[in-house]
Scaffold this motif. Structure first.
Motif, PDB file in Angstrom:
ATOM      1  N   GLU A  27      -8.348   0.820   8.800  1.00  0.00           N
ATOM      2  CA  GLU A  27      -8.144   1.834   7.770  1.00  0.00           C
ATOM      3  C   GLU A  27      -6.808   1.587   7.066  1.00  0.00           C
ATOM      4  O   GLU A  27      -5.784   1.355   7.711  1.00  0.00           O
ATOM      5  N   GLN A  28      -6.847   1.657   5.742  1.00  0.00           N
ATOM      6  CA  GLN A  28      -5.658   1.496   4.919  1.00  0.00           C
ATOM      7  C   GLN A  28      -5.594   2.669   3.947  1.00  0.00           C
ATOM      8  O   GLN A  28      -6.595   3.349   3.717  1.00  0.00           O
ATOM      9  N   ARG A  53      -8.687  -6.580  -4.775  1.00  0.00           N
ATOM     10  CA  ARG A  53      -8.733  -6.533  -3.316  1.00  0.00           C
ATOM     11  C   ARG A  53     -10.203  -6.396  -2.883  1.00  0.00           C
ATOM     12  O   ARG A  53     -10.740  -5.286  -2.840  1.00  0.00           O
ATOM     13  N   LEU A  86      -9.922  -1.947  -5.966  1.00  0.00           N
ATOM     14  CA  LEU A  86     -10.562  -1.973  -4.651  1.00  0.00           C
ATOM     15  C   LEU A  86     -12.057  -2.191  -4.849  1.00  0.00           C
ATOM     16  O   LEU A  86     -12.722  -1.405  -5.532  1.00  0.00           O
ATOM     17  N   THR A 108       0.826  -1.215   0.000  1.00  0.00           N
ATOM     18  CA  THR A 108       0.000   0.000   0.000  1.00  0.00           C
ATOM     19  C   THR A 108       0.859   1.264   0.000  1.00  0.00           C
ATOM     20  O   THR A 108       0.405   2.312  -0.455  1.00  0.00           O
ATOM     21  N   GLN A 160      -3.911   3.322   0.094  1.00  0.00           N
ATOM     22  CA  GLN A 160      -3.146   2.830  -1.052  1.00  0.00           C
ATOM     23  C   GLN A 160      -2.638   4.016  -1.864  1.00  0.00           C
ATOM     24  O   GLN A 160      -3.429   4.796  -2.403  1.00  0.00           O
ATOM     25  N   TYR A 171      -9.180   3.513   2.500  1.00  0.00           N
ATOM     26  CA  TYR A 171     -10.247   2.509   2.525  1.00  0.00           C
ATOM     27  C   TYR A 171     -10.198   1.691   3.796  1.00  0.00           C
ATOM     28  O   TYR A 171      -9.208   1.704   4.519  1.00  0.00           O
ATOM     29  N   ARG A 172     -11.311   1.014   4.062  1.00  0.00           N
ATOM     30  CA  ARG A 172     -11.369   0.044   5.159  1.00  0.00           C
ATOM     31  C   ARG A 172     -11.168  -1.338   4.558  1.00  0.00           C
ATOM     32  O   ARG A 172     -11.825  -1.686   3.580  1.00  0.00           O
ATOM     33  N   ASP A 173     -10.289  -2.101   5.167  1.00  0.00           N
ATOM     34  CA  ASP A 173     -10.063  -3.452   4.661  1.00  0.00           C
ATOM     35  C   ASP A 173     -11.099  -4.422   5.231  1.00  0.00           C
ATOM     36  O   ASP A 173     -12.007  -4.019   5.961  1.00  0.00           O
ATOM     37  N   GLN A 231     -15.676  -3.124  -2.799  1.00  0.00           N
ATOM     38  CA  GLN A 231     -16.229  -3.195  -1.448  1.00  0.00           C
ATOM     39  C   GLN A 231     -16.943  -4.523  -1.166  1.00  0.00           C
ATOM     40  O   GLN A 231     -17.102  -4.913  -0.016  1.00  0.00           O
ATOM     41  N   SER A 285     -12.999  -4.195   0.347  1.00  0.00           N
ATOM     42  CA  SER A 285     -12.206  -2.990   0.565  1.00  0.00           C
ATOM     43  C   SER A 285     -13.080  -1.781   0.226  1.00  0.00           C
ATOM     44  O   SER A 285     -13.364  -1.527  -0.942  1.00  0.00           O
ATOM     45  N   THR A 286     -13.506  -1.093   1.261  1.00  0.00           N
ATOM     46  CA  THR A 286     -14.496  -0.028   1.106  1.00  0.00           C
ATOM     47  C   THR A 286     -13.814   1.328   1.132  1.00  0.00           C
ATOM     48  O   THR A 286     -13.303   1.752   2.184  1.00  0.00           O
TER      49      THR A 286
END
Lengths: 205, 557
Positions: free
Chosen positions: B277-278, B249, B40, B8, B280, B270-272, B42, B252-253
């Motif tokens: 929280e992530q 992925r 990504l 990421t 990229q 995004y939320r994994d 969701q 992944s929202t």
């Protein structure tokens, strides 16, 4: 309309009814029938009465008797199996304790209301103890209520959803429609495309 | 899972938000060109063998859809003066939340737009109170990419009368005609109209390593269990993964796009799957999240520099939502049609495609023959009989048995005008499980759209009667509160004050942000948008690859 075509729903329903009477409505019931000679002559109604006596996981006896009586008016047993034979109460037993838990309170309230109406009509009676004509009269007066709509919705789902939801036992609901659940079909699919293929060398492809 | 994974904290060439009709094409094209792509998505990554025929789960419990069950409620209002209310059965923005997006659950109608759809304002003049506009591109610009869709994903069909130019024939022949298609053809012929095989994104025979349709009957709203449906899930996504340059992925929202001091997108927050929280890092970001999620994400990405949301200097983000107009008419015939078997649509009539001033209102459309929802047992038992039929009791039961195999529908699919008050915005109260503002849909069909839908329904009734129906009935045409076609909400144009993206899908305001999905459409077409969405995606991808190779893409890195 009379139609000799085997695809006609009436034909498959008669088959379904015959199979129902011959085989019983579940494997367990089949075993029971095979060991009780008298019951081999059981009518669908008698088989259903046996089903009614079953214990439910969630419903108490009054709830199950009431839901059985109402659903059997909505989709009655006629010359073909109805909600009762399809085990719709078993669907309610599963549904009301899981995905349809929201319906418990309104349905309980409605049953209480129907019982009060029943007692006014026939003192000392609950709704499920009324005869069919009286039950129909009370339900007709309720047709436009949200509770009736909820009950109708759940009865239809119980009758026609996949049997793992608890109803549509032996796919009796689907057989009522003529819906044959398979994972693959070949053309022709129906009468008109069969005729079309007969009259055209190809399908225009 | 795919083989390749990207860190990421190192900027990947492209992040694509959404894996549906457009996202899948972009991912496949860019990764095949050797560019590194993170998609990504969701929703979950489901495979064909995990799909089912469970009507109660799919149609009644939103198994594939977004909404409350996914921790993401939506609200609806007809007029902007109203307070939007929670709507979940189904949610108003009707899309599949999964790898493959709505292409995984679609019906597969693959109509091309026609030349008129791109230049209709010039041809007819403006329409007061609407944002009716020409596209900045033409049918000729898009034709090579329509053909590319036909051949790359696999479209079944055969040319019909009065169709625009096509540079190659269909790769596979039409699906076998159903009884509903035969009756449409016969009824149309009696009235001097012309039925033609329906172009469908469902294989009639094996193609590109995938099998032909086995006619199980569960396409519309369901996932295909044998990969005969030419969804992104069965075509573009596995091909993208096979390049070794694309990571899908799932779960992944995306919550916002973060920009730098120069106004370039720097990373995608995004939320994994675990809710962490992530972020990229990305050189270029492409939004292909659909016509509801794309504008929501832009509006959620507001900042001091972009106070009205990202890419929204025009104020047009979320505006001009178009659902397409719909009507239905039903017929009962003497013999069994068994419409629950095979695909929904095998014949269509396009004689009413062009708008005709003599009708007194704007609009055009096509008619298709299908079982519609009446193929599914629960839906049929709830709503499949004529309105005057009893809803319970012995006669109800008798009619269910009598009607199920012998009925069909004709659907009118028609234009929606772009109206600014029809839009996607952020709900001020409802939030999703991550605190994102809920999608709020405001929609009220334009009077011309209602008139056109009614017109299509009247023509459908005439065709059913001409085909010999014993009984014909209709569902009233009422203002829609559910849209499966989410179009126009980040429209394409050359004028940055009137549109969100340029003719190559780049956001006017953000040099390294591209938007390509249903939101890009300027007009609604006649009711089947996915073919055009994918043609646009192939076209956009070609340009992005060219720019990337020439070192011309802007980036925050």
């Amino acid at each position: 309309m009379q139609n000799k075509n085997n695809n006609h729903p009436d034909a498959s329903h008669n088959d379904a009814r015959r199979r129902f009477l011959q085989q019983g409505s579940s494997a367990a019931l089949g075993v029971w029938l095979s060991t009780h000679w008298g019951a081999c002559l059981a009518s669908a109604e008698q088989a259903a009465a046996a089903a009614r006596q079953q214990r439910y996981q969630f419903l108490n006896p009054h709830q199950s008797a009431s839901l059985d009586a109402i659903s059997a008016q909505l989709i009655p047993t006629t010359d073909t199996p109805g909600a009762r034979e399809a085990g719709v109460v078993n669907f309610f037993d599963q549904a009301l304790s899981s995905h349809a838990a929201f319906a418990v309170e309104p349905l309980n309230g409605w049953i209480t209301e129907l019982d009060a109406e029943a007692a006014r009509l026939r003192p000392g009676s609950n709704f499920h103890q009324l005869d069919a004509a009286d039950q129909q009269q009370l339900l007709t007066a309720q047709e436009d209520t949200p509770a009736f709509g909820l009950m109708r919705f759940l009865t239809v789902v119980g009758m026609f959803a996949m049997s793992h939801y608890g109803g549509n036992k032996n796919n009796l609901g689907w057989e009522l429609l003529g819906f044959d659940h398979r994972h693959a079909w070949q053309p022709p699919f129906g009468y008109y495309d069969a005729e079309y293929a007969r009259h055209n060398s190809g399908d225009g492809a | 899972m795919s083989g390749v994974t990207f860190p990421t904290r190192k900027a990947v060439d492209f992040v694509i938000v959404g894996s549906g009709a457009a996202g899948g094409v972009l991912a496949r094209e860019l990764s095949q060109a050797g560019l590194d792509v993170v998609v990504l998505e969701q929703g979950p990554y489901r495979r064909a063998h995990e799909f089912n025929h469970d009507e109660f789960s799919v149609i009644f419990q939103n198994e594939m859809l977004s909404g409350v069950s996914k921790g993401d409620p939506q609200t609806f209002r007809q007029l902007e003066s109203e307070i939007a209310q929670l709507q979940d059965q189904p949610p108003p923005a009707f899309f599949a939340r999964m790898v493959g997006g709505s292409s995984a659950h679609f019906t597969g109608n693959y109509w091309r737009f026609r030349p008129v759809d791109f230049k209709e304002k010039t041809q007819l003049g403006g329409i007061a109170g609407t944002g009716f506009a020409d596209w900045p591109i033409s049918y000729d610009d898009l034709e090579p990419y329509y053909t590319k869709v036909d051949w790359e994903i696999g479209v079944s069909g055969a040319p019909g009368p009065n169709e625009p130019f096509r540079s190659r024939p269909y790769p596979v022949p039409p699906l076998p005609v159903k009884s509903s298609g035969v009756l449409l053809e016969q009824g149309a012929k009696k009235l001097g109209l012309h039925a033609q095989p329906a172009p469908m994104a469902i294989l009639s025979q094996p193609y590109n390593g995938r099998p032909g349709c086995i006619h199980c009957g569960f396409c519309m709203g369901f996932g295909c269990e044998v990969n005969a449906k030419s969804s992104s899930l069965s075509t573009m996504i596995p091909q993208a993964e096979a390049t070794g340059h694309c990571e899908i992925r799932p779960l992944s929202t995306v919550t916002r796009l973060a920009t730098n001091q120069q106004g370039l997108v720097k990373e995608v927050i995004y939320r994994d799957a675990e809710g962490n929280e992530q972020a990229q890092l990305a050189k270029v970001v492409i939004l292909a999240a659909n016509g509801a999620e794309t504008p929501r994400l832009l509006l959620l990405s507001e900042s001091a520099r972009h106070p009205d949301g990202l890419a929204n200097a025009s104020g047009k983000v979320g505006k001009y939502l178009m659902f397409n107009g719909h009507s239905s008419a039903h017929g009962l015939f003497e013999h069994p049609l068994n419409e629950y078997k095979s695909v929904q649509v095998t014949r269509i009539v396009m004689d009413f495609y062009d708008s005709d001033p003599k009708r007194g209102f704007y609009g055009g459309g096509g008619i298709d023959a299908r079982p519609f929802l009446q193929a599914f047992p629960i839906m049929f038992a709830l709503n499949g009989l004529p309105a005057e039929a009893p809803g319970w009791g012995a006669e109800y039961k008798r009619m269910l048995s009598d009607y199920y195999l012998r009925n069909m529908a004709l659907l009118g699919n028609s234009t929606s005008l772009p109206v600014e008050s029809n839009n996607i915005s952020l709900d001020p109260e409802h939030k999703d499980q991550w605190g994102r503002a809920a999608i709020r849909v405001s929609y009220n069909d334009h009077p011309d759209d209602m008139a056109m839908a009614n017109f299509m329904q009247q023509r459908s009734v005439e065709i059913l009667e001409a085909a010999g129906a014993q009984k014909v009935w209709t569902d009233p045409v009422v203002p829609q509160n559910i849209g499966a076609h989410l179009l126009g909400t980040c429209r394409m144009g050359t004028d940055p004050e009137q549109s969100v993206i340029d003719p190559w899908h780049r956001a006017h305001d953000v040099p390294n942000l591209y938007i390509c999905d249903g939101s890009s459409l300027v007009t609604s077409g006649r009711g089947q948008p996915t073919m055009t969405i994918q043609a646009l995606a192939f076209r956009a991808a070609g340009q992005l690859i060219k720019s990337a190779r020439a070192g011309e893409l802007k980036s925050a890195v």
